[in-house]
Design a protein around this motif. Structure first.
Motif, PDB file in Angstrom:
ATOM      1  N   LEU A  43     104.991  66.153  18.610  1.00  0.00           N
ATOM      2  CA  LEU A  43     105.659  67.248  19.310  1.00  0.00           C
ATOM      3  C   LEU A  43     106.201  68.048  18.193  1.00  0.00           C
ATOM      4  O   LEU A  43     106.237  69.424  18.263  1.00  0.00           O
ATOM      5  N   ALA A  44     106.813  67.626  17.233  1.00  0.00           N
ATOM      6  CA  ALA A  44     107.517  68.522  16.293  1.00  0.00           C
ATOM      7  C   ALA A  44     106.697  69.187  15.414  1.00  0.00           C
ATOM      8  O   ALA A  44     106.747  70.380  15.085  1.00  0.00           O
ATOM      9  N   ARG A  45     105.294  68.612  15.058  1.00  0.00           N
ATOM     10  CA  ARG A  45     104.757  69.120  14.089  1.00  0.00           C
ATOM     11  C   ARG A  45     103.552  70.038  14.655  1.00  0.00           C
ATOM     12  O   ARG A  45     103.114  71.006  14.012  1.00  0.00           O
ATOM     13  N   HIS A  46     102.928  69.872  15.911  1.00  0.00           N
ATOM     14  CA  HIS A  46     101.997  70.403  16.280  1.00  0.00           C
ATOM     15  C   HIS A  46     102.284  71.582  17.496  1.00  0.00           C
ATOM     16  O   HIS A  46     101.350  72.395  17.847  1.00  0.00           O
ATOM     17  N   HIS A  47     103.171  71.180  18.165  1.00  0.00           N
ATOM     18  CA  HIS A  47     103.493  72.101  19.272  1.00  0.00           C
ATOM     19  C   HIS A  47     103.734  73.594  18.926  1.00  0.00           C
ATOM     20  O   HIS A  47     104.532  73.819  18.180  1.00  0.00           O
ATOM     21  N   LEU A  91      95.227  74.257  12.775  1.00  0.00           N
ATOM     22  CA  LEU A  91      94.724  72.711  12.767  1.00  0.00           C
ATOM     23  C   LEU A  91      93.353  72.155  13.037  1.00  0.00           C
ATOM     24  O   LEU A  91      93.107  71.151  12.852  1.00  0.00           O
ATOM     25  N   GLY A  92      92.506  72.967  13.816  1.00  0.00           N
ATOM     26  CA  GLY A  92      91.276  72.479  14.112  1.00  0.00           C
ATOM     27  C   GLY A  92      91.091  72.052  15.422  1.00  0.00           C
ATOM     28  O   GLY A  92      90.321  71.437  16.023  1.00  0.00           O
ATOM     29  N   GLU A  93      92.261  72.043  16.376  1.00  0.00           N
ATOM     30  CA  GLU A  93      92.381  71.383  17.715  1.00  0.00           C
ATOM     31  C   GLU A  93      93.685  71.914  18.301  1.00  0.00           C
ATOM     32  O   GLU A  93      94.551  72.448  17.588  1.00  0.00           O
ATOM     33  N   THR A  94      93.263  72.182  19.825  1.00  0.00           N
ATOM     34  CA  THR A  94      94.546  72.686  20.602  1.00  0.00           C
ATOM     35  C   THR A  94      95.834  71.328  20.432  1.00  0.00           C
ATOM     36  O   THR A  94      95.439  70.183  20.172  1.00  0.00           O
ATOM     37  N   PHE A  95      97.049  71.972  21.009  1.00  0.00           N
ATOM     38  CA  PHE A  95      98.021  70.868  20.908  1.00  0.00           C
ATOM     39  C   PHE A  95      97.530  69.983  22.280  1.00  0.00           C
ATOM     40  O   PHE A  95      97.669  68.823  22.082  1.00  0.00           O
ATOM     41  N   GLU A  98      94.601  68.835  23.004  1.00  0.00           N
ATOM     42  CA  GLU A  98      93.818  67.888  22.705  1.00  0.00           C
ATOM     43  C   GLU A  98      94.317  66.842  21.561  1.00  0.00           C
ATOM     44  O   GLU A  98      94.185  65.802  21.538  1.00  0.00           O
ATOM     45  N   ALA A  99      95.117  67.199  20.724  1.00  0.00           N
ATOM     46  CA  ALA A  99      96.028  66.359  19.876  1.00  0.00           C
ATOM     47  C   ALA A  99      96.954  65.509  20.414  1.00  0.00           C
ATOM     48  O   ALA A  99      96.939  64.238  20.183  1.00  0.00           O
ATOM     49  N   LEU A 100      97.516  65.850  21.656  1.00  0.00           N
ATOM     50  CA  LEU A 100      98.536  65.235  22.539  1.00  0.00           C
ATOM     51  C   LEU A 100      97.867  64.240  23.194  1.00  0.00           C
ATOM     52  O   LEU A 100      98.328  63.094  23.206  1.00  0.00           O
ATOM     53  N   ASP A 101      96.451  64.420  23.927  1.00  0.00           N
ATOM     54  CA  ASP A 101      95.819  63.583  24.725  1.00  0.00           C
ATOM     55  C   ASP A 101      95.500  62.451  23.695  1.00  0.00           C
ATOM     56  O   ASP A 101      95.367  61.194  23.849  1.00  0.00           O
ATOM     57  N   ASP A 102      94.682  62.674  22.535  1.00  0.00           N
ATOM     58  CA  ASP A 102      94.439  61.756  21.632  1.00  0.00           C
ATOM     59  C   ASP A 102      95.619  60.836  21.163  1.00  0.00           C
ATOM     60  O   ASP A 102      95.368  59.680  21.189  1.00  0.00           O
TER      61      ASP A 102
END
Length: 224
Positions: A182-186, A193-197, A199-203
């Motif tokens: 949340l702090a780094r990617h949102h 980053l090569g992916e959406t937030f 996608e990163a959140l679901d993973d």
């Protein structure tokens, strides 16, 4: 107010937020920036528009009192969302589903943005959790809002094969995993980053379920 969440903007004339709440919101931002131990109580009071630099002590008694007040304030804010999520989970027979329960516990934090659109609460809570010493599941030395308490109780039942201290340690670990994403990617973009937030959140949530629910492996015997 942004998306139903009180923000931490600088004081403005006619602002309906009371002084104590403004100290909570200012404290969250400054603790997130400077660390819980390193933040200045005078700076927090100034940011909250308090002429009295001893305002934190007056309202909360101490630095630790303000820290607990921030934790309790944000937990209470998330109660409505958690209650609605629990109702939906019960309707669909998902109250024993680990991913659903972890969604209830973690996802409402997505809406907690400060006046600058940042998740200062995520940085604050990471520090708060790292200070936790209790081995009891879900005990973080704060208030116990009923919907969060219910979700934690259901999750504990779901992982009842884990010793209590293991379950608590894992709960802290997965919370930190969530807060990190949340702090780094949102707010970042796929280009960055090569992916959406999303996608990163679901993973990350799938990793969280695995970490929370995996059985404890027997300790390996020492090698000769």
């Amino acid at each position: 107010m942004t998306n139903g969440i009180l923000d931490t903007a600088a004081p403005i004339a006619g602002d309906p937020i009371d002084g104590k709440t403004r100290l909570i919101l200012a404290g969250e931002q400054i603790f997130a920036k400077n660390g819980i131990a390193g933040a200045s109580m005078r700076e927090i009071a100034t940011k909250a528009g308090q002429g009295n630099h001893a305002a934190v002590q007056y309202h909360f008694g101490s630095r630790d009192g303000l820290v607990r007040a921030i934790f309790d304030y944000r937990m209470d804010q998330m109660e409505t969302a958690r209650g609605s999520m629990l109702v939906e989970a019960e309707k669909h027979g998902l109250l024993k589903d680990a991913r659903t329960l972890l969604d209830v516990i973690l996802l409402p934090q997505l809406d907690l943005q400060d006046a600058d659109g940042n998740h200062s609460y995520a940085s604050f809570l990471s520090q708060y959790l790292l200070q936790s010493q209790s081995p009891e599941f879900g005990d973080f030395s704060g208030s116990e809002p009923p919907h969060l308490t219910r979700a934690l109780h259901l999750l504990r039942e779901r992982v009842d094969y884990l010793p209590r201290y293991v379950a608590q340690r894992r709960l802290i670990s997965v919370s930190l995993m969530f807060l990190n994403i949340l702090a780094r990617h949102h707010g970042t973009t796929r280009l960055e980053l090569g992916e959406t937030f999303g996608e990163a959140l679901d993973d990350t949530m799938e990793q969280i379920v695995t970490v929370m629910c995996m059985p404890v492996r027997p300790r390996r015997p020492p090698t000769a």
